[in-house]
Design an enzyme around this catalytic site. Structure first.
Site, PDB file in Angstrom:
ATOM      1  N   HIS A 278       4.041   3.001   3.449  1.00  0.00           N
ATOM      2  CA  HIS A 278       4.641   2.785   4.777  1.00  0.00           C
ATOM      3  C   HIS A 278       4.565   1.316   5.383  1.00  0.00           C
ATOM      4  CE1 HIS A 278       5.333   7.000   5.635  1.00  0.00           C
ATOM      5  NE2 HIS A 278       4.333   7.155   4.904  1.00  0.00           N
ATOM      6  N   ASP A 341      -1.451   7.524   4.367  1.00  0.00           N
ATOM      7  CA  ASP A 341      -0.622   8.806   3.884  1.00  0.00           C
ATOM      8  C   ASP A 341       0.429   8.400   2.775  1.00  0.00           C
ATOM      9  OD1 ASP A 341       0.656   7.392   5.903  1.00  0.00           O
ATOM     10  OD2 ASP A 341       2.123   9.003   6.101  1.00  0.00           O
ATOM     11  N   GLU A 342       0.920   9.332   2.138  1.00  0.00           N
ATOM     12  CA  GLU A 342       2.178   9.140   1.344  1.00  0.00           C
ATOM     13  C   GLU A 342       2.242   7.852   0.670  1.00  0.00           C
ATOM     14  OE1 GLU A 342       5.199  12.012   3.432  1.00  0.00           O
ATOM     15  OE2 GLU A 342       4.988   9.986   4.200  1.00  0.00           O
ATOM     16  N   SER A 343       0.976   7.416  -0.049  1.00  0.00           N
ATOM     17  CA  SER A 343       0.968   6.164  -0.878  1.00  0.00           C
ATOM     18  C   SER A 343       1.384   6.468  -2.116  1.00  0.00           C
ATOM     19  CB  SER A 343      -0.277   5.553  -0.804  1.00  0.00           C
ATOM     20  OG  SER A 343      -0.590   4.824   0.535  1.00  0.00           O
ATOM     21  N   HIS A 344       2.713   7.012  -2.317  1.00  0.00           N
ATOM     22  CA  HIS A 344       3.070   7.489  -3.656  1.00  0.00           C
ATOM     23  C   HIS A 344       3.385   6.344  -4.507  1.00  0.00           C
ATOM     24  CE1 HIS A 344       3.048  11.007  -1.778  1.00  0.00           C
ATOM     25  NE2 HIS A 344       4.503  11.021  -1.059  1.00  0.00           N
TER      26      HIS A 344
END
Ligand code: TNX
Length: 538
Positions: A278, A341-344
């Protein structure tokens, strides 16, 4: 005692007796309506209520007196005086010598009311000529003031005497919160919200006894907080948001203004800088931060999971150190939220390395780290806090580490989920969240997370689909009111059927505050037949 001293004392006593005789007036014969405090439309529901079925006459002959030498109590009295001015257009005297008083609201300190870590406990004793609000702290007194505000009718009774009277039901309320952290989150990154819009949200949250506002200050689409040592963050990354709108940011002065407004409402601001994912907007401003191997370009869409910081570069941690230092210096609250979060686009081992390094930086600036539930997969300190939004497995990992958990399960607590098929705004990836679904669940044993690990509930409002106060209010209200009750009141005191009546009766207040709430068909909304005067803060 020598002779002259004796004479002075006697004179003083005579003066006192005469003076109090002068002050003594015949009590007014008011024919006030019968009341029932136990049926009042209070949200959140207080711990105990004992009704005595008479009424306290709030009118121009009421004065407010507060304990003066204890921090905050006089300010709480002023806050009450201002709210009464807003509701009733009455200018009550506060801590002044009044001549023609008939009734008194007294705000005092009572240390015996503090229960364990419940510093916000308070007691309201409402009689026919006095209201005594006692609390162990000014924060407790402030919560009690919110209860009192909810008891004041929006419209006066003008048939009792020649002057309008606002009858308040009498009895005793003893109250304390269930959870110490009662939060809402606003995403000011996907769409920017002005200082005035944030203040209005604070006003509404404080009325329902929230004590925390988490600001999601950065994301792929924009960076919203001035960092003096890295000016391009706001010069470049502050100028975009989702869609074509122009973005915006808070100068440090603006942020301080929000913090001080929150403090006056006994609310803590939790700043969030979301990383290592993000972070596209930060990398647009300073490309050396970027770790996803692509040239960073401005992003105005709503996808997630494609950006990452370069977690193996020392200069990235120097940058983060500056950011955490500057924000911590203007944040009096104890927390710093690092997202996580969501550190893909971040390799798992890099993610763990990153979270551990950033945790040390946060601690260096005397803050407790909060992160979305993914941080529980790293080797985090038990003093750090996990915010459960998606993965019960991650939440259980946090329990194993004996960490505190903030409950924000998307299926129940996400204010940006649509209510139903008709919802004008919102997303639905976690399902629809109608007003009853948001209320009828038990944070106390959700997914078997033990109560002792739960700090409280936070209701996040992501802003992909909303960009101003009116759209914010459509999603937040009325659901945020229900989370206020889940946070404050114990399960024995909560009941959907009873709550929904009290909620419907919030209609006139919400209208008065100009709140664009969603008039859910599940609720029988009360409205005022006559137009009510709206409160306009500007
Ligand atoms: C998931 S919740 C996200 C956000 C989105 C949100 C939309 C979380 C930690 N991450 O980036 O805005 O869903 O509902």
């Amino acid at each position: 005692m020598n002779h002259s001293r004796f004479v002075i004392v006697i004179l003083a006593c005579i003066h006192l007796v005469l003076f109090s005789c002068q002050q003594k007036k015949e009590p007014r014969e008011l024919n006030l309506p019968k009341t029932d405090l136990s049926q009042a439309d209070l949200i959140p529901k207080p711990t105990t209520i004992q009704a005595t079925n008479t009424a306290f006459p709030l009118d121009k002959y009421t004065i407010i007196t507060t304990l003066k030498d204890s921090t905050g109590f006089a300010d709480v009295g002023t806050f009450l005086a201002n709210s009464i001015k807003d509701i009733a257009r009455l200018d009550l005297s506060i801590n002044a010598d009044a001549q023609d008083q008939e009734s008194i609201i007294y705000i005092k300190r009572s240390d015996s009311l503090a229960r364990g870590n419940k510093k916000e406990a308070y007691q309201l004793k409402i009689g026919t000529d006095s209201i005594v609000l006692s609390a162990a702290s000014a924060a407790g007194a402030f919560r009690g003031i919110q209860t009192l505000r909810q008891l004041i009718p929006l419209k006066a009774n003008d048939t009792i005497t020649e002057n309008p009277v606002w009858p308040i039901p009498t009895g005793t309320i003893d109250d304390a919160p269930q959870f110490v952290y009662r939060g809402a989150m606003l995403d000011v990154a996907r769409h920017f919200f002005t200082v005035e819009e944030v203040k209005k949200y604070i006003d509404l949250l404080a009325y329902y006894k929230y004590n925390t506002l988490h600001l999601h200050l950065t994301d792929d689409q924009g960076w919203r907080i001035e960092i003096k040592s890295w000016p391009k963050l706001t010069e470049v990354a502050g100028q975009t948001e989702v869609g074509d709108e122009p973005g915006g940011f808070y100068s440090q002065q603006d942020y301080k203004d929000i913090v001080s407004y929150a403090t006056k409402n006994y609310m803590t601001i939790v700043p969030e800088v979301d990383m290592p994912g993000h972070t596209n907007s930060a990398s647009v401003a300073y490309p050396f931060l970027n770790g996803n191997g692509k040239t960073p370009e401005i992003y105005r869409g709503t996808h997630v999971g494609f950006s990452t910081f370069d977690t193996r570069k020392d200069s990235v941690y120097d940058f983060i150190d500056d950011v955490v230092r500057e924000i911590s210096a203007i944040t009096p609250g104890p927390y710093f939220h690092i997202g996580g979060d969501e550190s893909h686009a971040t390799k798992k081992s890099d993610y763990i390395y990153f979270v551990n390094k950033v945790e040390k930086i946060v601690q260096k600036y005397d803050k407790k780290m909060i992160g979305w539930d993914e941080i529980a997969t790293a080797d985090v300190d038990s003093n750090s806090i996990v915010q459960f939004w998606a993965s019960a497995d991650n939440a259980r990992k946090a329990v194993e580490k004996d960490m505190q958990i903030i409950m924000s399960p998307a299926k129940k607590a996400y204010l940006d989920m649509k209510y139903d098929l008709q919802s004008e705004y919102g997303l639905n990836w976690a399902g629809y969240v109608p007003v009853d679904t948001a209320y009828i669940w038990k944070p106390e044993n959700y997914e078997n997370i033990p109560l002792k690990n739960i700090l409280g509930i936070e209701a996040p409002l992501w802003s992909e689909t909303i960009s101003n106060s009116s759209e914010l209010e459509y999603l937040a209200f009325p659901r945020a009111i229900g989370f206020a009750e889940l946070n404050w009141s114990t399960p024995e005191n909560r009941d959907w059927k009873n709550y929904k009546v009290r909620l419907g009766n919030q209609g006139p207040f919400l209208e008065k505050m100009n709140v664009n709430y969603y008039p859910s068909p599940l609720i029988d909304w009360k409205t005022e037949e006559e137009p009510i005067e709206k409160i306009n803060k500007d």
